[in-house]
Design a protein around this motif. Structure first.
Motif, mmCIF file in Angstrom:
data_model
loop_
_atom_site.group_PDB
_atom_site.id
_atom_site.type_symbol
_atom_site.label_atom_id
_atom_site.label_comp_id
_atom_site.label_asym_id
_atom_site.label_seq_id
_atom_site.Cartn_x
_atom_site.Cartn_y
_atom_site.Cartn_z
ATOM 1 N N ASN A 46 -76.083 55.579 49.473
ATOM 2 C CA ASN A 46 -75.739 56.050 50.820
ATOM 3 C C ASN A 46 -74.440 56.849 50.837
ATOM 4 O O ASN A 46 -73.918 57.149 51.901
ATOM 5 C CB ASN A 46 -75.618 54.865 51.792
ATOM 6 N N GLY A 47 -73.935 57.188 49.685
ATOM 7 C CA GLY A 47 -72.675 57.923 49.608
ATOM 8 C C GLY A 47 -72.865 59.293 48.955
ATOM 9 O O GLY A 47 -72.282 59.575 47.914
ATOM 10 N N GLN A 48 -73.679 60.119 49.610
ATOM 11 C CA GLN A 48 -73.975 61.428 49.026
ATOM 12 C C GLN A 48 -72.734 62.326 48.924
ATOM 13 O O GLN A 48 -72.652 63.142 48.018
ATOM 14 C CB GLN A 48 -75.081 62.147 49.821
ATOM 15 N N LEU A 49 -71.802 62.188 49.848
ATOM 16 C CA LEU A 49 -70.585 62.996 49.753
ATOM 17 C C LEU A 49 -69.750 62.580 48.545
ATOM 18 O O LEU A 49 -69.174 63.442 47.853
ATOM 19 C CB LEU A 49 -69.763 62.891 51.037
ATOM 20 N N LYS A 50 -69.713 61.287 48.251
ATOM 21 C CA LYS A 50 -69.015 60.826 47.054
ATOM 22 C C LYS A 50 -69.725 61.332 45.802
ATOM 23 O O LYS A 50 -69.076 61.767 44.831
ATOM 24 C CB LYS A 50 -68.944 59.301 47.028
ATOM 25 N N ALA A 51 -71.036 61.285 45.815
ATOM 26 C CA ALA A 51 -71.819 61.791 44.682
ATOM 27 C C ALA A 51 -71.552 63.276 44.481
ATOM 28 O O ALA A 51 -71.462 63.760 43.340
ATOM 29 C CB ALA A 51 -73.305 61.550 44.910
ATOM 30 N N ASN A 52 -71.391 64.008 45.580
ATOM 31 C CA ASN A 52 -71.103 65.441 45.492
ATOM 32 C C ASN A 52 -69.727 65.691 44.885
ATOM 33 O O ASN A 52 -69.558 66.617 44.089
ATOM 34 C CB ASN A 52 -71.198 66.083 46.876
ATOM 35 N N VAL A 53 -68.748 64.859 45.235
ATOM 36 C CA VAL A 53 -67.405 65.019 44.674
ATOM 37 C C VAL A 53 -67.450 64.816 43.158
ATOM 38 O O VAL A 53 -66.928 65.639 42.392
ATOM 39 C CB VAL A 53 -66.402 64.033 45.331
ATOM 40 N N VAL A 54 -68.077 63.755 42.702
ATOM 41 C CA VAL A 54 -68.151 63.472 41.266
ATOM 42 C C VAL A 54 -68.906 64.589 40.546
ATOM 43 O O VAL A 54 -68.470 65.072 39.491
ATOM 44 C CB VAL A 54 -68.817 62.100 41.007
ATOM 45 N N ALA A 55 -70.025 65.026 41.099
ATOM 46 C CA ALA A 55 -70.827 66.079 40.474
ATOM 47 C C ALA A 55 -70.049 67.390 40.395
ATOM 48 O O ALA A 55 -70.096 68.086 39.377
ATOM 49 C CB ALA A 55 -72.123 66.281 41.261
ATOM 50 N N THR A 56 -69.330 67.724 41.455
ATOM 51 C CA THR A 56 -68.569 68.970 41.470
ATOM 52 C C THR A 56 -67.395 68.915 40.500
ATOM 53 O O THR A 56 -67.106 69.904 39.814
ATOM 54 C CB THR A 56 -68.077 69.282 42.897
ATOM 55 N N VAL A 57 -66.718 67.783 40.411
ATOM 56 C CA VAL A 57 -65.616 67.646 39.454
ATOM 57 C C VAL A 57 -66.143 67.802 38.026
ATOM 58 O O VAL A 57 -65.548 68.510 37.204
ATOM 59 C CB VAL A 57 -64.880 66.297 39.639
ATOM 60 N N PHE A 58 -67.267 67.180 37.727
ATOM 61 C CA PHE A 58 -67.861 67.282 36.400
ATOM 62 C C PHE A 58 -68.240 68.739 36.093
ATOM 63 O O PHE A 58 -67.929 69.262 35.014
ATOM 64 C CB PHE A 58 -69.093 66.370 36.310
ATOM 65 N N ALA A 59 -68.880 69.405 37.042
ATOM 66 C CA ALA A 59 -69.272 70.807 36.850
ATOM 67 C C ALA A 59 -68.057 71.725 36.772
ATOM 68 O O ALA A 59 -68.079 72.736 36.063
ATOM 69 C CB ALA A 59 -70.202 71.247 37.971
ATOM 70 N N THR A 60 -66.989 71.386 37.477
ATOM 71 C CA THR A 60 -65.757 72.191 37.441
ATOM 72 C C THR A 60 -65.125 72.167 36.054
ATOM 73 O O THR A 60 -64.663 73.195 35.558
ATOM 74 C CB THR A 60 -64.751 71.671 38.484
#
Length: 195
Positions: A46-60
């Motif tokens: 239920n924490g898609q925004l948190k998942a987006n932060v982790v995914a974006t940091v990894f991709a960055t």
């Protein structure tokens, strides 16, 4: 006919950079979406925004190394600390853009389906990518300054050609040219006074 014969070199370089940036962006988009969906379906259900932060940091992180060593490898590497700081700052801004679009979808439009969240994540990622491309090439991976063209000094010109007249020498030295104009003006004024 090849594109490099039609377009000026500046546009060719921009096209090559945009193409490389697009390939790096495509690879990192896949990484971003895989990590986002894996986390959204498991750890951050239920924490898609948190998942987006982790995914974006990894991709960055992967994006930095791919852009530094491939897309912008011809750019000087003398200011790594400044470059890294700006890269992190502009990617954090890109992340805010992505989170804003995803947050509008989830909380503003009440969309909780993972499919719709992926659609809005894609839109946010597109806006952030435009921002990142501009800031990377303008501020982060700056081009090397153009070499300064040194004009020969008056002494060098005199050494190379003993037959130059004052007009040619003056074109190499603005102060000498100004002095010559003042001298002509003064001599014209004194000639009028003697009449």
């Amino acid at each position: 006919m090849r594109a490099d014969r039609i377009m000026p070199e500046r546009w060719n370089k921009l096209l090559r950079e945009a193409l490389k940036f697009g390939i790096v962006g495509g690879v990192n988009t896949v990484i971003n979406f895989v990590v986002f969906n894996a986390l959204a379906l498991t750890i951050f259900h239920n924490g898609q925004l948190k998942a987006n932060v982790v995914a974006t940091v990894f991709a960055t992180i992967t994006s930095y190394f791919m852009n530094r060593h491939w897309t912008y490898r011809d750019r000087p590497k003398s200011a790594i600390r400044r470059e890294t700081t700006l890269f992190v700052l502009f990617n954090a801004t890109g992340l805010v853009i992505e989170l804003g679009v995803l947050g509008i979808a989830k909380y503003g439009l009440d969309m909780h389906s993972l499919l719709w969240l992926n659609v809005f994540k894609f839109l946010g990622l597109g806006l952030a990518t435009i921002f990142r491309f501009y800031t990377y090439r303008t501020f982060v991976f700056r081009a090397a300054p153009a070499p300064e063209v040194a004009l020969p000094s008056v002494a060098t010109v005199r050494q190379n050609d003993h037959h130059l007249d004052g007009d040619v020498i003056a074109t190499f030295d603005p102060v000498a040219e100004l002095a010559e104009v003042v001298e002509e003006f003064e001599s014209a004024g004194s000639a009028r006074r003697h009449r």
